[in-house]
Design a protein around this motif. Sequence first.
Motif: not given
Length: 385
Positions: A190, A216, A220, A245, A248, A251-252
């Motif tokens: 990652y 993703v 979640e 990746c 993610h 989004s995070e």
Amino acid sequence: MTFPSDLETNEESLKVLEEKFTPVAEDRFLYSLQSKKWSIEDIHRFNSSLGICLDYVRQEYERMKELKDVYNLDYPNDHKKYFSTMVELMSKMRSTLAAYKNILNRFRPRKTKKGTITHDPTSLHEGPHSKDLFGWEVYRDSTVKEVYNRINGFLNLASDIYQEAIEIIKEEESIRSNPDEACPRFDRSYQRSAKAQQKIIEVFDKNDVNIDNEIVTAMETAEDVRQLIASLFHTLSTAEFNFFCVCHIISEGRKAGLTTEEALLFGKDNKKKVIRVRTLLDHIVELIETRVDAIGWKGMLDGEFVMHLLCWCGWDGSKNNGLLNYVTRRCEGKIRVVKMGAVMAEKRKLTYKERSEIRAQQDDFNKQMDDFVDSILAKQAQERA
């Protein structure tokens, strides 16, 4: 036990090989060889071809050992969309399998055009044979014994290759069932992917791209994210993992109120640290007014000061420009910042100092930065009250 003439490259075939790669008994070898009715010239030719086979299988064994060391290191795998691990390993063993099939086929019963067997149906591994009628004394030429030794040498190496393949498969299965083994591999891959895809991530986030990725979403909603990560080991290609990746991280970062760059540099779980870094850099002018060591060549932030500042931010000491670029952009319009070359020059000077001295200097710098940030945050809290 004969070698199937229609052996397919599939999982069942690999399992069958365990009982195939067994040494040939002397009496069975001699009986089979006698039934072939080869001349000594035929035996010499066959021995030469065995020598070539042995060279190939030795190379294949070394390649398989090297593969075992690296196969399960990375989380993604580029072959899983096309082959299972067993199929992939059988493909790696193709020279061994082809040579083994050829060796055994040379000792298989032959049929005439009318379909009748020309001699007793005896092979190197199965069929009736006599232990009494023949012995090595029938063959005076030492090449016969060499043929026998080479065949068994080949089978022993083939068995070793098979065992290496089985260990790869078992390790993969173990990782897939154990989050403690899978998650570190996920994290390493990652982080590597995040660095490689940084430009794409920044472009996607800057243009407010709508990110939709099934992995993703699955993470979640998963009851156990670590178990999900383990179960997905080696099921994603590198391209799929890279896209995950990107999605993610964006989004995070958005959920945590961080920019994509901040999510990449500090991680989504370090929002408090990001706020402190932002606070310091937004008030960099106030900070340097209180420090004579902050300004260096041509009115820029001094290289040593920036080195300590980056360490306070969480710099790992590498030559990666990501964190320095972030600091430079946050300081834009307030003060110019030196380049990475100046920072690394100061870092090299540390080699002449004791570790305890280096640690003490950084600890003192960190405390001063923390005190400064605390005072700014306290003042902001009072203004909001």
